[in-house]
Design a protein around this motif. Structure first.
Motif, short mmCIF file in Angstrom:
data_model
loop_
_atom_site.label_atom_id
_atom_site.label_comp_id
_atom_site.label_asym_id
_atom_site.label_seq_id
_atom_site.Cartn_x
_atom_site.Cartn_y
_atom_site.Cartn_z
N SER A 128 0.84 -1.19 0.00
CA SER A 128 0.00 0.00 0.00
C SER A 128 0.88 1.25 0.00
O SER A 128 2.04 1.21 0.43
CB SER A 128 -0.91 -0.01 1.24
OG SER A 128 -1.78 1.11 1.23
N ARG A 155 -6.44 4.79 4.94
CA ARG A 155 -6.43 3.37 4.54
C ARG A 155 -6.42 2.52 5.80
O ARG A 155 -6.01 2.97 6.87
CB ARG A 155 -5.18 3.08 3.71
CG ARG A 155 -3.90 3.42 4.45
CD ARG A 155 -2.67 3.25 3.62
NE ARG A 155 -1.49 3.80 4.29
CZ ARG A 155 -0.27 3.78 3.79
NH1 ARG A 155 -0.03 3.24 2.62
NH2 ARG A 155 0.75 4.32 4.46
N VAL A 210 -10.00 1.44 1.80
CA VAL A 210 -9.51 2.73 1.33
C VAL A 210 -10.65 3.73 1.52
O VAL A 210 -11.80 3.45 1.17
CB VAL A 210 -9.08 2.68 -0.15
CG1 VAL A 210 -8.84 4.08 -0.70
CG2 VAL A 210 -7.82 1.84 -0.31
#
Length: 530
Positions: A111, A124, A139
């Motif tokens: 990520s 996130r 998200v």
């Protein structure tokens, strides 16, 4: 990006008065810092893990290279390759799952985030369920500030996990809390050091989560939600709690102001739950989830698992028309925005589009200083039959196959720049490059400069040099730096990264990306055993 283009960007920025933001109009101004003390609560929490640093501390990488205003006299788009990498890689997160029995279908996830707004409004989350099975990835794309996205990123996965628990587990947790003993942990978080909780109000969030599981225990039957039902119930319950918390009397001024900020800002959300071969994706708003599929012949295809909830989606237009009188059909969407205000047609928070005018007035009138919180009472034209906005998600189920290789979840900042097909192609190509064995530099004696130059060119042409190890960084690099040929232009990349804070939002949005890699062997094993 040429110097001529760079100069045009500067001149256009300096002549601009209003910037078009997502869901709001943002003026180019330098606000009095004493007037935004509460708004800085979330920016400080984001920049200072655990609240351990002073309010003057800033994120060194971003501030070192990014201009704060187009009015600066010494303005430059110049960044070295190492500076570009430092900025792009600052938010990287990578986690490889521990699989002792070979049954975990999630191999690893990666990520990253890149800010456009200051502070970033995206959030996130990633966590392993400890009392039920599976992993969750989320998200969250905030608008009108980061407060709502921050709250939802901390709370939503807990609400989903609680919705999936058995009555026995809920009773055990409730008994432990009632007796003031350590309760069973619900989630194991996988966080970047900057992805911190807002700890001063965590206890309040826990108490409201407890009220939710007490409600589940009060049901006459075993909770026993299906996963789809659990996700829908969790989304709706959290949004309801956000709305009720701001209406409840609060003695603590900090909690009262945070509740106001959360309710009067907003956030879209996309959450994936993976349990073995069972993949569920719940989506509210315009974040997106796309599956990367490798066919038998080695080619790649995309499988979208979400729809963007906005004015460009016919299903959303029909849904809203069903929910409101025919007399409002022409005013539901104005300039491709809900009531002319908001791009997404589903979101958490945003009580301005959910409450009655009277309730909005009552709550804001009882608050001490809403202007200091950057909250203003604004009722859009043609506001007759609220609510116009919902946080109810659409849930998609997909049974994983051995050809399903990865899942990309991202905020719309990525999808505005890259198509679904381009994203899957970039991930697939990056995987192939990473799997390619690095060529050995076999030196022949005597070694001369021409021979060395030839070897280095070979290595560069094979894509080995400066390869991002984290695929999400690779995606962000292409999203903001690609030219018309799909290649990364270093000058354009540097310019996009150094755009001043009062200009960056005109050219790019906050970008948050999570890529989940699936364990093909575990998926094949499931089908072999069944």
């Amino acid at each position: 990006m040429s110097r001529t283009v760079s100069a045009w960007i500067l001149s256009s920025a300096r002549s601009s008065i209003v910037l078009q933001g997502k869901g709001r109009l943002y003026s180019v101004c330098s606000p009095n810092r004493s007037k935004i003390r509460w708004r800085l609560v979330f920016s400080r929490a984001h920049l200072c893990p655990g609240g351990s640093c002073s309010s003057d501390t800033t994120f060194s990488l971003r501030k070192a290279f990014r201009h704060t205003s187009t009015e600066e006299e010494q303005f430059s788009f110049q960044l070295s390759p190492s500076q570009i990498n430092d900025i792009l890689r600052a938010g990287e997160l990578s986690h490889k799952t521990l699989d002792l029995n070979g049954k975990n279908s999630v191999l690893r996830f990666e990520s990253n985030q890149l800010a456009s707004n200051s502070p970033i409004e995206d959030r996130r989350s990633a966590a392993t369920c400890l009392q039920t099975r599976g992993m969750m990835f989320g998200v969250f794309d905030g608008h009108a500030g980061s407060a709502c996205a921050q709250a939802v990123s901390e709370r939503l996965l807990h609400y989903i996990a609680v919705s999936l628990m058995s009555r026995q587990t809920l009773e055990e947790i409730e008994l432990a809390v009632e007796c003031m003993k350590p309760a069973l942990p619900i989630l194991q978080w996988h966080r970047h050091p900057n992805d911190v909780e807002y700890r001063e109000i965590t206890s309040q969030y826990f108490e409201n989560l407890r009220v939710y599981w007490q409600h589940l225990l009060d049901l006459d039957t075993e909770p026993g939600f299906s996963l789809e039902e659990a996700m829908v119930c969790a989304f709706k319950r959290l949004d309801s709690d956000i709305s009720l918390e701001v209406q409840a009397p609060q003695e603590n001024e900090l909690m009262k102001n945070v509740a106001l900020q959360v309710a009067f800002s907003g956030a879209t959300a996309c959450v994936a739950h993976v349990d073995g071969v069972h993949l569920h994706v719940a989506n509210t708003g315009d974040c997106r989830a796309v599956l990367g599929v490798q066919e038998e012949d080695g080619t790649w295809s995309t499988l979208p698992l979400t729809r963007d909830h906005n004015a460009f989606d016919e299903f959303e237009i029909r849904r809203l028309k069903r929910e409101h009188p025919r007399s409002e059909e022409k005013t539901l969407f104005v300039n491709d925005r809900l009531l002319g205000i908001l791009m997404p047609s589903r979101a958490f928070g945003d009580v301005q589009l959910k409450w009655s005018k009277e309730l909005q007035h009552s709550v804001l009138e009882s608050s001490s200083d809403v202007e200091a919180l950057n909250i203003y009472q604004y009722v859009p034209a043609n506001y007759h039959t609220p609510p116009y906005l919902t946080a109810e998600p659409e849930v998609t189920y997909h049974k994983l196959r051995s050809k399903d290789k990865f899942l990309v979840i991202a905020s719309d900042g990525l999808w505005e720049m890259l198509s679904n097909e381009k994203v899957v192609k970039l991930v697939a190509g990056h995987l192939a490059e990473l799997n390619m064995q690095k060529p050995q530099l076999a030196f022949e004696k005597p070694v001369n400069l021409g021979y060395m130059h030839s070897l280095l060119l070979q290595r560069k042409n094979r894509g080995i040099a400066s390869l991002d190890q984290n695929i999400t960084t690779h995606l962000i690099r292409h999203a903001i730096g690609s030219n018309e040929y799909g290649e990364v232009d270093q000058e354009k990349l540097a310019a996009m990264l150094t755009l001043p804070e009062d200009l960056a939002r005109m050219y790019r949005d906050d970008i948050t990306v999570t890529v989940v890699y699936f364990n093909t062997e575990a998926i094949q094993s499931h089908y072999g055993n069944n």
